[in-house]
Write a protein that holds these residues in place. Structure first.
Motif, short mmCIF file in Angstrom:
data_model
loop_
_atom_site.label_atom_id
_atom_site.label_comp_id
_atom_site.label_asym_id
_atom_site.label_seq_id
_atom_site.Cartn_x
_atom_site.Cartn_y
_atom_site.Cartn_z
N ILE A 129 28.45 -30.31 -14.04
CA ILE A 129 28.62 -30.99 -12.74
C ILE A 129 27.26 -31.14 -12.06
CG2 ILE A 129 29.63 -30.79 -10.43
CD1 ILE A 129 32.06 -29.42 -11.84
N TYR A 130 26.45 -30.07 -12.10
CA TYR A 130 25.12 -30.16 -11.51
C TYR A 130 24.29 -31.25 -12.19
CZ TYR A 130 20.18 -29.45 -11.85
OH TYR A 130 18.85 -29.69 -11.95
N ALA A 131 24.28 -31.28 -13.53
CA ALA A 131 23.47 -32.26 -14.25
C ALA A 131 23.92 -33.69 -13.93
CB ALA A 131 23.54 -32.01 -15.76
N ALA A 132 25.22 -33.90 -13.83
CA ALA A 132 25.73 -35.22 -13.49
C ALA A 132 25.34 -35.61 -12.07
CB ALA A 132 27.25 -35.27 -13.66
N ALA A 133 25.54 -34.70 -11.12
CA ALA A 133 25.19 -34.99 -9.73
C ALA A 133 23.69 -35.23 -9.59
CB ALA A 133 25.64 -33.83 -8.83
N ASN A 134 22.89 -34.41 -10.24
CA ASN A 134 21.44 -34.56 -10.16
C ASN A 134 20.99 -35.91 -10.73
OD1 ASN A 134 18.78 -33.28 -9.63
ND2 ASN A 134 18.56 -33.54 -11.84
N ALA A 135 21.50 -36.27 -11.90
CA ALA A 135 21.12 -37.54 -12.51
C ALA A 135 21.54 -38.72 -11.66
CB ALA A 135 21.71 -37.65 -13.92
N MET A 159 18.46 -38.52 -18.33
CA MET A 159 18.28 -37.48 -17.32
C MET A 159 19.44 -36.48 -17.38
SD MET A 159 17.54 -37.69 -13.25
CE MET A 159 15.77 -37.52 -13.24
N PHE A 160 20.66 -36.97 -17.52
CA PHE A 160 21.82 -36.08 -17.62
C PHE A 160 21.70 -35.19 -18.87
CE2 PHE A 160 26.02 -35.37 -19.57
CZ PHE A 160 26.58 -34.53 -18.61
N VAL A 161 21.41 -35.79 -20.01
CA VAL A 161 21.28 -35.02 -21.25
C VAL A 161 20.13 -34.03 -21.15
CG1 VAL A 161 20.70 -35.20 -23.71
CG2 VAL A 161 22.36 -36.78 -22.71
N GLY A 162 19.00 -34.46 -20.59
CA GLY A 162 17.85 -33.58 -20.44
C GLY A 162 18.14 -32.39 -19.54
N ASP A 163 18.87 -32.64 -18.45
CA ASP A 163 19.23 -31.54 -17.55
C ASP A 163 20.19 -30.57 -18.22
OD1 ASP A 163 17.58 -32.58 -15.63
OD2 ASP A 163 19.18 -33.18 -14.26
N VAL A 164 21.18 -31.09 -18.94
CA VAL A 164 22.13 -30.22 -19.63
C VAL A 164 21.42 -29.40 -20.71
CG1 VAL A 164 24.14 -30.15 -21.16
CG2 VAL A 164 24.18 -31.61 -19.13
N MET A 165 20.62 -30.08 -21.54
CA MET A 165 19.93 -29.37 -22.62
C MET A 165 18.94 -28.34 -22.07
SD MET A 165 21.26 -30.45 -25.36
CE MET A 165 20.12 -29.76 -26.55
N GLY A 166 18.18 -28.73 -21.06
CA GLY A 166 17.23 -27.79 -20.46
C GLY A 166 17.93 -26.60 -19.84
N ALA A 167 19.04 -26.85 -19.16
CA ALA A 167 19.80 -25.76 -18.54
C ALA A 167 20.37 -24.82 -19.61
CB ALA A 167 20.91 -26.32 -17.67
N LEU A 168 20.95 -25.39 -20.67
CA LEU A 168 21.52 -24.54 -21.71
C LEU A 168 20.45 -23.71 -22.43
CD1 LEU A 168 24.24 -26.90 -23.21
CD2 LEU A 168 24.57 -24.95 -21.67
N ILE A 169 19.30 -24.31 -22.71
CA ILE A 169 18.20 -23.57 -23.34
C ILE A 169 17.77 -22.41 -22.43
CG2 ILE A 169 15.76 -23.69 -23.99
CD1 ILE A 169 16.37 -26.57 -25.01
N MET A 170 17.58 -22.71 -21.15
CA MET A 170 17.14 -21.67 -20.21
C MET A 170 18.19 -20.58 -20.04
SD MET A 170 14.08 -22.08 -19.06
CE MET A 170 14.15 -21.09 -17.58
#
Length: 190
Positions: A129-135, A159-170
């Motif tokens: 939800i955060y990644a979608a809202a942010n994008a 941007m959505f994919v990058g936020d999700v992937m970055g968040a999951l990695i972190m």
């Protein structure tokens, strides 16, 4: 929470530490994943998105103020469009979107009030939800205040994919580090 000078000072220090860490993770992301940049400000893997999740959930508003301050610094340092209003609004979106998503999810009981009880599903839902809202908010902002060539429907997905992937990695890296520390501390008590 009762506000005092001490609480305000602590929140200020937490915000500054968060800003420094956010800037550091931005540079770390550039070091490792700059070749995956889709367009200026849009990456296929964006580690700072994961740090936004950690700061919003772990520190709340002081963490989000830190993200805002770090984003202001980065935008003034890196973006060469010279558009102050866009820079400020981008920092607002970056800093406060995770906090708004967290507050909204807590209000609708989609997220535990006490983060110790946070389930994997709730964390994944928050991240998505955060990644979608942010994008969406970033792309709408950049569409409304055009500082460079922009295509909403092309830029929103990376941007959505990058936020999700970055968040999951972190998040998984952070979970692994916590497990490592837990394992070491358990070994010492034996």
């Amino acid at each position: 929470m009762k506000w005092s000078i001490r609480n305000a000072a602590e929140a200020g220090v937490l915000s500054l530490i968060s800003a420094g860490l956010f800037v550091g993770f931005f540079h770390l992301n550039y070091l490792f994943f700059s070749f995956l940049e889709h367009n200026q400000g849009v990456n296929w893997i964006f580690l700072p998105a994961g740090f936004r999740v950690l700061l919003a959930l772990g520190m709340g508003l002081p963490g989000c103020i830190g993200i805002f301050l770090g984003n202001l610094f980065l935008d003034f340092e890196h973006l060469r469009h010279g558009h102050g209003v866009l820079t400020g609004l981008t920092a607002v979106v970056s800093g406060f979107t995770p906090w708004l998503v967290m507050k909204t999810m807590k209000h609708y009981q989609m997220l535990q009030v006490h983060l110790q009880n946070l389930t994997h599903q709730q964390l994944l839902n928050f991240t998505l939800i955060y990644a979608a809202a942010n994008a969406v908010l970033h792309q709408l902002l950049w569409l409304l205040i055009p500082a460079h060539e922009h295509s909403l429907w092309v830029e929103i997905w990376p941007m959505f994919v990058g936020d999700v992937m970055g968040a999951l990695i972190m998040l998984y890296a952070f979970k692994g580090l916590l497990g490592l520390f837990k394992f070491r501390s358990a070994g010492r008590s034996l």
